[in-house]
Design a protein around this motif. Structure first.
Motif, PDB file in Angstrom:
ATOM      1  N   PRO A  14       0.809  -1.230   0.000  1.00  0.00           N
ATOM      2  CA  PRO A  14       0.000   0.000   0.000  1.00  0.00           C
ATOM      3  C   PRO A  14       0.839   1.275   0.000  1.00  0.00           C
ATOM      4  CG  PRO A  14      -0.870  -1.580   1.569  1.00  0.00           C
ATOM      5  CD  PRO A  14       0.447  -2.115   1.110  1.00  0.00           C
ATOM      6  N   PHE A  15       1.959   1.251   0.698  1.00  0.00           N
ATOM      7  CA  PHE A  15       2.804   2.442   0.775  1.00  0.00           C
ATOM      8  C   PHE A  15       3.485   2.710  -0.573  1.00  0.00           C
ATOM      9  CE2 PHE A  15       2.372   0.977   5.126  1.00  0.00           C
ATOM     10  CZ  PHE A  15       2.122   2.143   5.815  1.00  0.00           C
ATOM     11  N   PHE A  16       3.970   1.652  -1.234  1.00  0.00           N
ATOM     12  CA  PHE A  16       4.602   1.844  -2.537  1.00  0.00           C
ATOM     13  C   PHE A  16       3.568   2.183  -3.608  1.00  0.00           C
ATOM     14  CE2 PHE A  16       8.323   0.104  -0.538  1.00  0.00           C
ATOM     15  CZ  PHE A  16       9.374   0.637  -1.264  1.00  0.00           C
ATOM     16  N   GLU A  17       2.391   1.588  -3.527  1.00  0.00           N
ATOM     17  CA  GLU A  17       1.356   1.909  -4.513  1.00  0.00           C
ATOM     18  C   GLU A  17       0.902   3.354  -4.377  1.00  0.00           C
ATOM     19  OE1 GLU A  17       0.302  -0.032  -7.066  1.00  0.00           O
ATOM     20  OE2 GLU A  17       1.968  -1.297  -6.407  1.00  0.00           O
ATOM     21  N   GLN A  18       0.805   3.830  -3.146  1.00  0.00           N
ATOM     22  CA  GLN A  18       0.439   5.226  -2.925  1.00  0.00           C
ATOM     23  C   GLN A  18       1.515   6.158  -3.483  1.00  0.00           C
ATOM     24  OE1 GLN A  18      -2.340   6.646  -1.696  1.00  0.00           O
ATOM     25  NE2 GLN A  18      -1.453   8.679  -1.958  1.00  0.00           N
ATOM     26  N   SER A  19       2.772   5.831  -3.224  1.00  0.00           N
ATOM     27  CA  SER A  19       3.869   6.669  -3.696  1.00  0.00           C
ATOM     28  C   SER A  19       3.996   6.629  -5.214  1.00  0.00           C
ATOM     29  CB  SER A  19       5.182   6.220  -3.046  1.00  0.00           C
ATOM     30  OG  SER A  19       6.235   7.100  -3.361  1.00  0.00           O
ATOM     31  N   LEU A  20       3.640   5.487  -5.823  1.00  0.00           N
ATOM     32  CA  LEU A  20       3.726   5.347  -7.281  1.00  0.00           C
ATOM     33  C   LEU A  20       2.841   6.339  -8.014  1.00  0.00           C
ATOM     34  CD1 LEU A  20       3.875   1.521  -8.092  1.00  0.00           C
ATOM     35  CD2 LEU A  20       5.504   3.270  -8.823  1.00  0.00           C
ATOM     36  N   ASN A  21       1.810   6.850  -7.361  1.00  0.00           N
ATOM     37  CA  ASN A  21       0.912   7.816  -8.003  1.00  0.00           C
ATOM     38  C   ASN A  21       1.663   9.050  -8.484  1.00  0.00           C
ATOM     39  OD1 ASN A  21      -1.371   6.229  -7.581  1.00  0.00           O
ATOM     40  ND2 ASN A  21      -1.753   7.102  -5.550  1.00  0.00           N
ATOM     41  N   GLY A  22       2.809   9.318  -7.883  1.00  0.00           N
ATOM     42  CA  GLY A  22       3.586  10.488  -8.287  1.00  0.00           C
ATOM     43  C   GLY A  22       4.662  10.182  -9.312  1.00  0.00           C
ATOM     44  N   PHE A  23       4.731   8.927  -9.784  1.00  0.00           N
ATOM     45  CA  PHE A  23       5.789   8.533 -10.720  1.00  0.00           C
ATOM     46  C   PHE A  23       5.188   7.668 -11.833  1.00  0.00           C
ATOM     47  CE2 PHE A  23       7.773   9.051  -6.543  1.00  0.00           C
ATOM     48  CZ  PHE A  23       8.792   9.949  -6.833  1.00  0.00           C
ATOM     49  N   SER A  24       4.688   8.314 -12.852  1.00  0.00           N
ATOM     50  CA  SER A  24       4.022   7.585 -13.944  1.00  0.00           C
ATOM     51  C   SER A  24       5.011   6.784 -14.799  1.00  0.00           C
ATOM     52  CB  SER A  24       3.252   8.565 -14.841  1.00  0.00           C
ATOM     53  OG  SER A  24       4.136   9.543 -15.379  1.00  0.00           O
ATOM     54  N   ASN A  25       6.295   7.097 -14.681  1.00  0.00           N
ATOM     55  CA  ASN A  25       7.316   6.424 -15.496  1.00  0.00           C
ATOM     56  C   ASN A  25       7.889   5.169 -14.830  1.00  0.00           C
ATOM     57  OD1 ASN A  25       8.482   8.070 -13.507  1.00  0.00           O
ATOM     58  ND2 ASN A  25      10.428   8.171 -14.601  1.00  0.00           N
ATOM     59  N   ILE A  26       7.347   4.782 -13.670  1.00  0.00           N
ATOM     60  CA  ILE A  26       7.889   3.645 -12.921  1.00  0.00           C
ATOM     61  C   ILE A  26       6.808   2.585 -12.732  1.00  0.00           C
ATOM     62  CG2 ILE A  26       8.864   2.887 -10.708  1.00  0.00           C
ATOM     63  CD1 ILE A  26      10.038   5.696 -10.400  1.00  0.00           C
ATOM     64  N   THR A  27       7.170   1.335 -12.954  1.00  0.00           N
ATOM     65  CA  THR A  27       6.281   0.212 -12.661  1.00  0.00           C
ATOM     66  C   THR A  27       6.997  -0.759 -11.726  1.00  0.00           C
ATOM     67  OG1 THR A  27       7.017  -1.074 -14.577  1.00  0.00           O
ATOM     68  CG2 THR A  27       5.115   0.378 -14.900  1.00  0.00           C
TER      69      THR A  27
END
Length: 326
Positions: A14-27
């Motif tokens: 959940p913490f990484f998925e939340q943070s991923l919202n700010g990085f569209s270039n990272i999967t």
């Protein structure tokens, strides 16, 4: 950037998925498996691997990662003793870490171990649940006016100094890089000899491996308390057992263990523990062990996710690498 995320725990996602919202270039692709020579193949077609403290990033693994086209190792922790840096450099793999996430989280856990061991709150909890309100056997001691030695005074050590000063403890620090503060800087031998409580906060290296051994225990006060929330191999476990049996070591609080990679972060409740040294340690009444949870707060996990993905983004964008180890 596509990241292979090893040793994935459901509490992290959940913490990484939340943070991923700010990085569209990272999967991120999550793998529950630890990174080992046998599992490195899972990193095929990924740009980077993301690893934790007990993943194996040795010569054999790094050579496989290089062949698979992986260009970076992202540590979601501060320590990097599990990474063979010379081999990573040889294969041009960047190594980045999270140098500080929540120093207070680990420092507060240290104090929790100290207070639990001293005031025996874990034993009192079990007694009261059985309607046993007898105080015999629960006698503790104050932290106030005790001498606490801190070996390693980075951000976690400094946070612990601040907390202990609030308790009214006398704090000794042994660290070649320590700056003047609300503590007394001293050498290791003096710290070992004068401390009522010793807490370890130094990195693991060739110089600090088994820093606490038979010789170190011989220099300590009888009945000393030892706390280790840093790296398991700072302490010689066999020497600990000897010191506990002789009562030189009066209290032992561990959040890390030398062979923890085979035990921690997994549920082994339906298995027979094959680690005789660990089983002996937990058999002592004055030993308290937690499973590497010192970092485990909402604030720390949020920061770990944010900084790890910032590191990945800097790599992907060709920017200056703020937290580069190599």
């Amino acid at each position: 950037m596509d990241i292979a995320f090893f040793s994935a725990q459901k509490y992290e996602r959940p913490f990484f998925e939340q943070s991923l919202n700010g990085f569209s270039n990272i999967t991120i692709t999550y793998f529950e498996q630890s990174l080992l020579a046998q599992t490195a193949i899972l990193a095929k077609n990924f740009d980077a691997v993301c690893v934790f403290v007990n993943d194996t990033v040795d010569k054999a693994v790094i050579e496989q990662l290089a062949i698979l086209g992986v260009s970076a190792i992202l540590l979601r922790c501060a320590g990097f003793n599990n990474v063979d840096l010379p081999i990573a450099k040889q294969h041009n793999l960047s190594v980045l870490r999270v140098p500080a996430y929540s120093p207070e989280a680990v420092a507060e856990h240290c104090v929790a171990l100290m207070l639990t061991l001293s005031r025996k709150t874990h034993k009192a909890y079990n007694r009261v649940r059985e309607d046993n309100f007898d105080l015999n056997g629960l006698l503790g001691f104050n932290l106030h006016n005790k001498t606490v030695g801190i070996i390693g005074c980075g951000k976690i050590g400094q946070a612990l100094c601040n907390i202990l000063t609030g308790f009214g403890a006398n704090v000794l620090v042994c660290d070649p890089f320590a700056k003047p503060g609300n503590y007394t800087i001293t050498d290791l031998n003096t710290l070992l000899a004068q401390s009522d409580i010793i807490s370890l906060h130094c990195p693991l290296s060739e110089d600090t491996h088994h820093l606490i051994d038979d010789a170190a225990f011989n220099k300590m006060k009888t009945g000393v308390m030892l706390i280790n929330t840093s790296r398991g191999a700072l302490v010689n476990s066999q020497a600990c057992i000897k010191a506990l049996k002789s009562q030189k070591l009066g209290y032992l609080g561990l959040d890390v263990y030398e062979q923890e990679s085979e035990l921690f972060f997994k549920n082994h409740s339906d298995e027979i523990n094959q680690d005789d040294i660990f089983s002996r340690l937990v058999s002592f009444r004055n030993v308290l062990i937690t499973g590497h949870q010192g970092f485990f707060t909402q604030e720390a996990l949020t920061e770990i996710a944010n900084i790890t993905l910032q590191n990945a983004n800097e790599l992907a964008q060709g920017q200056t690498l703020t937290n580069q180890v190599l």
